[in-house]
Design a protein around this motif. Structure first.
Motif, PDB file in Angstrom:
ATOM      1  N   UNK A  57       0.831  -1.219   0.000  1.00 44.46           N
ATOM      2  CA  UNK A  57       0.000   0.000   0.000  1.00 44.46           C
ATOM      3  C   UNK A  57       0.857   1.258   0.000  1.00 44.46           C
ATOM      4  N   UNK A  58       0.293   2.325  -0.539  1.00 43.20           N
ATOM      5  CA  UNK A  58       1.026   3.584  -0.629  1.00 43.20           C
ATOM      6  C   UNK A  58       1.188   4.254   0.732  1.00 43.20           C
ATOM      7  N   UNK A  86      -5.494   1.700  10.332  1.00 41.36           N
ATOM      8  CA  UNK A  86      -4.206   1.221   9.823  1.00 41.36           C
ATOM      9  C   UNK A  86      -4.476   0.042   8.890  1.00 41.36           C
ATOM     10  N   UNK A  87      -4.614   0.342   7.613  1.00 38.74           N
ATOM     11  CA  UNK A  87      -5.015  -0.682   6.650  1.00 38.74           C
ATOM     12  C   UNK A  87      -3.924  -1.701   6.372  1.00 38.74           C
ATOM     13  N   UNK A  88      -2.665  -1.342   6.587  1.00 41.24           N
ATOM     14  CA  UNK A  88      -1.588  -2.299   6.308  1.00 41.24           C
ATOM     15  C   UNK A  88      -1.742  -3.576   7.126  1.00 41.24           C
ATOM     16  N   UNK A 186       3.961   7.956   3.767  1.00 40.48           N
ATOM     17  CA  UNK A 186       3.836   7.459   2.402  1.00 40.48           C
ATOM     18  C   UNK A 186       5.000   6.492   2.208  1.00 40.48           C
ATOM     19  N   UNK A 187       4.709   5.300   1.733  1.00 42.20           N
ATOM     20  CA  UNK A 187       5.766   4.300   1.586  1.00 42.20           C
ATOM     21  C   UNK A 187       6.721   4.675   0.462  1.00 42.20           C
ATOM     22  N   UNK A 188       8.015   4.529   0.742  1.00 45.94           N
ATOM     23  CA  UNK A 188       9.075   4.904  -0.198  1.00 45.94           C
ATOM     24  C   UNK A 188       9.954   3.682  -0.473  1.00 45.94           C
ATOM     25  N   UNK A 189      10.608   3.644  -1.647  1.00 47.23           N
ATOM     26  CA  UNK A 189      11.525   2.518  -1.918  1.00 47.23           C
ATOM     27  C   UNK A 189      12.603   2.421  -0.855  1.00 47.23           C
TER      28      UNK A 189
END
Length: 201
Positions: A57-58, A86-88, A186-189
């Motif tokens: 997820x983003x 917290x959807x993750x 926001x998830x990042x590489x």
């Protein structure tokens, strides 16, 4: 989000091949035009995107501030309280998703979806057992009056971009993928994303 889709397809070449067959049906030529009609005939592409967003997820979830006093699952929530879903943690919970750690785009196919290739006949038939147990578990763009305004353009950009890449290239990622993203809200590489693209005729 497009990076997550490419990563999932690269690590699941059998899904990538199914998707390529679907895309080549609407884009037989490498430089063909992507028409509005074509977008209505790519259910597996949409399923691939949804499943990749579920796995990677983003964001960590959705935050809302209550506009009035309310009761949620027996808890009194006063007006002005910050509520975070917290959807993750939901996306990888077996209570909500069967086989949550597997990349299974088939879970998002609707019954009666017309998807190219014989492989899809059994996939569509088994999709119902893979669906989330509650439709409100999967809300990557939010819901209701505060749904993301850019949702449709974001989905359209991903659909066209991923379709073009899958149509024209075999996508590989020949590296370990332990924790490819890190959470900064926001998830990042979390590592160099060095994809290999090989031309497809």
């Amino acid at each position: 989000m497009a990076t997550a889709v490419l990563l999932c397809l690269a690590k699941n070449p059998e899904k990538q091949q199914i998707l390529r067959k679907e895309v080549m049906h609407v884009l037989p030529q490498k430089d063909g035009n992507f028409t509005a009609d074509a977008l209505n005939r790519i259910p597996y592409l949409r399923a691939c995107i949804k499943e990749a967003i579920r796995i990677y997820p983003l964001t960590v979830g959705i935050v809302r501030v209550t506009q009035s006093d309310l009761v949620l699952s027996g808890y009194r929530i006063p007006k002005g309280t910050v509520v975070n879903m917290v959807s993750t943690s939901l996306f990888t919970n077996e209570s909500f998703f069967a086989r949550p750690n597997d990349y299974l785009p088939e879970r998002w196919l609707r019954s009666g979806a017309m998807v190219e290739g014989r492989e899809h006949e059994s996939a569509v038939a088994g999709a119902q057992a893979l669906r989330p147990t509650n439709p409100f578990v999967y809300l990557p763009f939010g819901f209701g009056p505060r749904v993301c305004l850019g949702r449709r353009i974001s989905e359209l950009e991903m659909e066209v971009g991923i379709a073009r890449l899958v149509r024209n290239f075999q996508i590989e990622f020949n590296h370990p993928i332990d924790k490819p993203f890190k959470s900064m809200f926001v998830n990042m590489p979390n590592m160099p994303l060095k994809f290999k693209f090989t031309d497809v005729e």
